[in-house]
Write an enzyme that holds these catalytic residues in place. Sequence first.
Site, mmCIF file in Angstrom:
data_model
loop_
_atom_site.group_PDB
_atom_site.id
_atom_site.type_symbol
_atom_site.label_atom_id
_atom_site.label_comp_id
_atom_site.label_asym_id
_atom_site.label_seq_id
_atom_site.Cartn_x
_atom_site.Cartn_y
_atom_site.Cartn_z
ATOM 1 N N TYR A 146 4.365 0.112 -3.992
ATOM 2 C CA TYR A 146 3.321 -0.923 -4.012
ATOM 3 C C TYR A 146 2.874 -1.083 -5.469
ATOM 4 O O TYR A 146 2.144 -0.244 -5.984
ATOM 5 C CB TYR A 146 2.176 -0.500 -3.095
ATOM 6 C CG TYR A 146 0.999 -1.455 -3.012
ATOM 7 C CD1 TYR A 146 1.053 -2.740 -3.552
ATOM 8 C CD2 TYR A 146 -0.168 -1.080 -2.369
ATOM 9 C CE1 TYR A 146 -0.026 -3.611 -3.447
ATOM 10 C CE2 TYR A 146 -1.252 -1.939 -2.256
ATOM 11 C CZ TYR A 146 -1.171 -3.201 -2.799
ATOM 12 O OH TYR A 146 -2.247 -4.040 -2.712
ATOM 13 N N LYS B 62 6.649 -3.877 -3.108
ATOM 14 C CA LYS B 62 5.638 -4.897 -2.814
ATOM 15 C C LYS B 62 5.050 -5.242 -4.166
ATOM 16 O O LYS B 62 4.430 -4.399 -4.809
ATOM 17 C CB LYS B 62 4.572 -4.310 -1.889
ATOM 18 C CG LYS B 62 3.311 -5.120 -1.710
ATOM 19 C CD LYS B 62 2.430 -4.387 -0.700
ATOM 20 C CE LYS B 62 1.052 -4.920 -0.438
ATOM 21 N NZ LYS B 62 0.427 -5.865 -1.280
#
Length: 289
Positions: free
Chosen positions: A134, A162
């Site tokens: 992330y 992400k």
Amino acid sequence: MDKFKGIFPALLTPFNKNGEINEKELKKLVRFNLEKGATGFYVGGSTAEAFLLSTQERKKVMEIVRDCADSATLLAHVGSVNEREAIELGEYASRLGYDAVSSVAPFYYKFSFEEIRNYYFRVADASKLPMLVYHFPAFSGVNMGVKEISQFLSDERFIGIKYTSNDFFTMERCKTAFPNKLVYNGYDEMFLAGLSMGADGGIGSTYNFMADKFVKIKKLFEKNKMTEAQALQQEANGIISVLCSIGVMQAEKEVLNQLGFDFGICRKPFGEPTEEQKKLIAEKIIPLL
Ligand code: MN9
């Protein structure tokens, strides 16, 4: 890999009047989003107020979603500045049958890249699930370029990233270097831009109540209908501007409340929307949903 490519709401966490997790409303939100065409869910991320929840509560959120998400793809965010917590949550996600785990980089202490990398490797090893980095430099304070990101994407334990940054050059370089890895667009207001630079889908907080718009944008993009896709992105961005002017998560909960959910308010130190802000949501957002 197809089950990972699509639209993933980063689920909000509903709280009842006492400030406890409201299981019934969370399940209702999951069903609402499945009807709107969500591919799966990002569970326990920043949007879920993960860093304001206890470890037990983070586990409970994972359980509730697992319970009602049927065959939807489930990504568990297990990130923490405390590696022991991240490992415990990663192992738990694996036991519950999640499809992948994800983690923000450990933040606050300005860890070296080597420390961050070793954190990711240890959390991935502990959960044994595919890991999704992330990347959110604006919030984590941890910036990584192509060189650093490649150290994850070249590793078989990592399924993708992400990507929440407006540096689309870096996004494109990563996807082009690792075409078989997943890239999720993180800023919903730039979803169409992300798709054009190689993103396979998106994970976003505004998808909680408008996943259908992003499902459509993706379909239009794939059919090369760019003018229509742009018009829909513009419509979404009108809504996102209002959210940003209030405070994204506080405003998103109010949107859901006005749609008939009972999501309560964000945990302190987050504040609550004022009456004036609630009116703004009623006038500028609700009619567009
Ligand atoms: O990761 C989300 N970030 C946060 C993505 O919630 C902190 C986004 O969905 C943004 O909320 C959204 C509005 O800026 O793009």
